[in-house]
Design a protein around this motif. Structure first.
Motif, PDB file in Angstrom:
ATOM      1  N   UNK A 180      -8.347   3.820 -14.674  1.00 25.38           N
ATOM      2  CA  UNK A 180      -9.213   2.956 -14.092  1.00 25.38           C
ATOM      3  C   UNK A 180     -10.394   3.923 -13.312  1.00 25.38           C
ATOM      4  N   UNK A 181     -10.155   5.207 -12.951  1.00 28.81           N
ATOM      5  CA  UNK A 181     -10.914   6.041 -12.359  1.00 28.81           C
ATOM      6  C   UNK A 181     -10.927   5.440 -10.654  1.00 28.81           C
ATOM      7  N   UNK A 182     -10.052   5.016 -10.366  1.00 30.47           N
ATOM      8  CA  UNK A 182      -9.889   4.232  -9.181  1.00 30.47           C
ATOM      9  C   UNK A 182      -9.426   5.138  -7.828  1.00 30.47           C
ATOM     10  N   UNK A 183      -9.885   4.689  -6.768  1.00 27.42           N
ATOM     11  CA  UNK A 183      -8.994   5.313  -5.520  1.00 27.42           C
ATOM     12  C   UNK A 183      -7.949   4.567  -5.071  1.00 27.42           C
ATOM     13  N   UNK A 184      -7.052   5.324  -4.203  1.00 30.56           N
ATOM     14  CA  UNK A 184      -5.953   4.822  -3.863  1.00 30.56           C
ATOM     15  C   UNK A 184      -5.391   5.309  -2.502  1.00 30.56           C
ATOM     16  N   UNK A 185      -4.418   4.648  -1.832  1.00 25.36           N
ATOM     17  CA  UNK A 185      -3.972   5.088  -0.476  1.00 25.36           C
ATOM     18  C   UNK A 185      -2.322   4.828  -0.537  1.00 25.36           C
ATOM     19  N   UNK A 186      -1.558   5.722  -0.827  1.00 29.12           N
ATOM     20  CA  UNK A 186      -0.138   5.433  -1.139  1.00 29.12           C
ATOM     21  C   UNK A 186       0.340   5.092   0.390  1.00 29.12           C
ATOM     22  N   UNK A 187       1.250   4.291   0.605  1.00 34.28           N
ATOM     23  CA  UNK A 187       1.863   3.641   1.722  1.00 34.28           C
ATOM     24  C   UNK A 187       3.350   4.390   1.595  1.00 34.28           C
ATOM     25  N   UNK A 188       3.567   5.515   2.481  1.00 34.25           N
ATOM     26  CA  UNK A 188       2.954   5.886   3.513  1.00 34.25           C
ATOM     27  C   UNK A 188       3.563   7.277   4.133  1.00 34.25           C
ATOM     28  N   UNK A 189       2.737   8.077   4.814  1.00 33.68           N
ATOM     29  CA  UNK A 189       3.088   9.402   5.439  1.00 33.68           C
ATOM     30  C   UNK A 189       3.504   9.307   6.843  1.00 33.68           C
ATOM     31  N   UNK A 190       4.812   9.177   7.229  1.00 37.32           N
ATOM     32  CA  UNK A 190       5.039   9.212   8.663  1.00 37.32           C
ATOM     33  C   UNK A 190       5.812  10.699   9.003  1.00 37.32           C
ATOM     34  N   UNK A 191       5.093  11.748   9.526  1.00 35.38           N
ATOM     35  CA  UNK A 191       5.966  12.674   9.931  1.00 35.38           C
ATOM     36  C   UNK A 191       7.121  12.545  10.789  1.00 35.38           C
ATOM     37  N   UNK A 192       7.294  11.412  11.756  1.00 33.02           N
ATOM     38  CA  UNK A 192       8.486  11.285  12.183  1.00 33.02           C
ATOM     39  C   UNK A 192       9.674  10.405  11.543  1.00 33.02           C
TER      40      UNK A 192
END
Length: 534
Positions: free
Chosen positions: A408-420
């Motif tokens: 779909x040539x869509x954008x997306x933000x995966x949940x999540x990045x937590x360094x701790x």
């Protein structure tokens, strides 16, 4: 919800599919999927949904109240403007580095940008609310293939006492935002809440300050520990959650007025930080979409645009839309430069931690979400998606999500990045476990470093990733600089180089260190390249 473990969504959708909606708490009725609070109709006008005069708030009364609240807000905003006019006269906000152009995001040079990023961070919703203090942690993100972050902002942390702001918290969030931009990461500031606040839903929520709770609510002691693993059910079943949302929309306790003052401060503050390209106006909200949430977005947009005119506004529907089955009923926004930013979590996967391998639910979800973005003529950006690290078939499930984002040539933000993240505390909130890396920085089973679209010198029409090759097609405009694709050859193909088959009109090169394929050309028109292991 925020991260996809919203059990209410599972209950609601499974029940609806079975033809028997799940029961709502006393004083609430199910309307178009979600449970909504029932308010008496003061006259004979039709309800917001047009179905039942006795179960929906009266639009005329709601509008009158909103107008009064808006008038009050204008006065408050005028005061803020007077206080900041001197600063505004001396400084011109920088030109936006990202804006909306039809179904795509466009950078300042006119190129098409696709955002592929990650939410920062899972532990931002509980004290001390700042996910990390060492900005060098962000060095890990570009090599993972991310070009953007959705940065959580918690109102409780910034205004713990009504009218008293913790500027140290805002400074810490700003430091992360600026450090991200220094590393080439676009930043979306996310107004985050789940179940209204940590003082609702058995102490399992987050977001709004304690003082913002409805005056008649009974407050819970914050928990956010393993006992909150079923927090979605607790949110759905707690009348105080719904009463506090309803009071906020109606400005019953002045919370909506304070919310507008907050947005005025945030937009003014971030307006001269170019990496902050926009704002997610409210994470997974509750309330009537047509008569409450839509008008709230309109009011926030007006406040934000007065201070940060070029900001992209990211809007999402009611929390029940997170499974992609329930279509949002949000009215078409009257403001421009916005994107549709729903969340997507397949109900069966997020509740059972098992992926069957079937793409059906994902396909339905993307059709639903893309359909609304098409209706509005704006970009589709998934504000959240992903699954738990211990999900059976996690790799295949997450790969499917990225394949559909590419399709779909869509954008997306995966949940999540937590360094701790660690094996004891997990993401650090409600026993969730969706972080994409472990303490060593290695990727977990719910994520893979894969090729990603970045920027096109023109309008893209296709991007596809397989085990054997990456293909990209776009209408090239030689006046828009380079097309750039993220191709992690060492991670995807276990090789140090790639071969790029391109038409004679293009010159392409590969930077193995940055993991980027860059193409430029002097001729306009449709072009296609194929990238294979070298």
């Amino acid at each position: 919800m925020h991260s996809g473990t919203h059990i209410l969504t599972a209950i609601s959708v499974l029940a609806l599919l079975a033809g028997c909606p799940a029961p709502c708490p006393d004083g609430y009725e199910r309307v178009n999927g979600p449970c909504q609070s029932v308010a008496p109709d003061d006259d004979d006008d039709s309800s917001a949904s047009g179905d039942d005069d006795d179960t929906a708030p009266d639009d005329d009364d709601t509008t009158d109240d909103d107008d009064d609240a808006t008038d009050d807000d204008d006065d408050a905003t005028d005061d803020d403007d007077d206080a900041t006019d001197d600063d505004d006269d001396d400084a011109t906000p920088p030109e936006p580095v990202l804006s909306v152009s039809g179904r795509h995001f466009q950078d300042a040079d006119g190129g098409t940008v696709i955002l592929r990023g990650v939410n920062v961070a899972g532990n931002s919703k509980v004290p001390p609310f700042v996910p990390f203090t060492d900005s060098s942690e962000l060095d890990a993100l570009p090599p993972l293939g991310f070009n953007s972050i959705r940065l959580l902002f918690t109102w409780e942390a910034y205004e713990p006492t009504e009218g008293v702001y913790d500027e140290a918290y805002l400074d810490a969030i700003t430091t992360i935002a600026d450090a991200a931009w220094d590393r080439g990461l676009y930043v979306i500031v996310d107004f985050h809440q789940d179940g209204f606040s940590r003082f609702h839903a058995g102490g399992c929520g987050d977001g709004f300050p304690e003082w913002a709770a409805h005056a008649g609510a009974s407050l819970d002691t914050p928990d956010n520990g393993p006992g909150c693993s079923n927090w979605g059910v607790q949110v759905a079943a707690d009348p105080d959650v719904h009463d506090s949302f309803e009071a906020m929309y109606g400005d019953t306790d002045g919370v909506r007025t304070r919310l507008m003052a907050l947005w005025d401060r945030l937009a003014e503050h971030f307006s001269d930080h170019p990496g902050v390209v926009g704002y997610d106006l409210m994470n997974e909200p509750w309330g009537w979409e047509e008569s409450e949430l839509g008008p709230l977005y309109e009011e926030i947009a007006t406040v934000v645009r007065a201070q940060h005119p070029g900001a992209v506004l990211f809007i999402e529907g009611h929390a029940s839309t997170n499974n992609g089955v329930v279509q949002t009923l949000l009215p078409t926004p009257t403001f421009a430069n916005f994107a549709y930013a729903p969340h997507f979590y397949e109900t069966a996967v997020i509740t059972t931690h098992i992926f069957s391998g079937l793409p059906t639910a994902t396909d339905i979800g993307f059709l639903t979400m893309s359909g609304k973005a098409n209706d509005w003529g704006v970009p589709l950006m998934l504000g959240e998606f992903g699954t738990h690290g211990d999900t059976f078939g996690a790799a295949g499930y997450v790969a499917l999500q990225y394949e559909r984002l590419d399709e779909y040539l869509a954008s997306g933000m995966q949940w999540n990045w937590t360094p701790a993240w660690n094996e004891t505390d997990l993401d650090g909130w409600n026993d969730e476990d969706l972080a994409v890396t472990d303490p060593s920085g290695a990727v977990r089973p719910n994520f893979a470093i894969r090729p990603q679209p970045r920027r096109f010198a023109g309008v893209p029409s296709a991007f596809e990733v397989t085990d054997d090759e990456v293909t990209a097609t776009w209408t090239h405009d030689p006046g828009l600089d380079d097309t750039v694709l993220f191709v992690p050859a060492s991670a995807w193909w276990d090789t140090a180089s790639v071969d790029v088959a391109a038409p004679a009109s293009l010159t392409c090169s590969y930077d193995a260190g940055a993991r980027l394929v860059t193409c430029s050309g002097t001729a306009a028109g449709e072009v296609s390249i194929e990238i294979t292991p070298g």
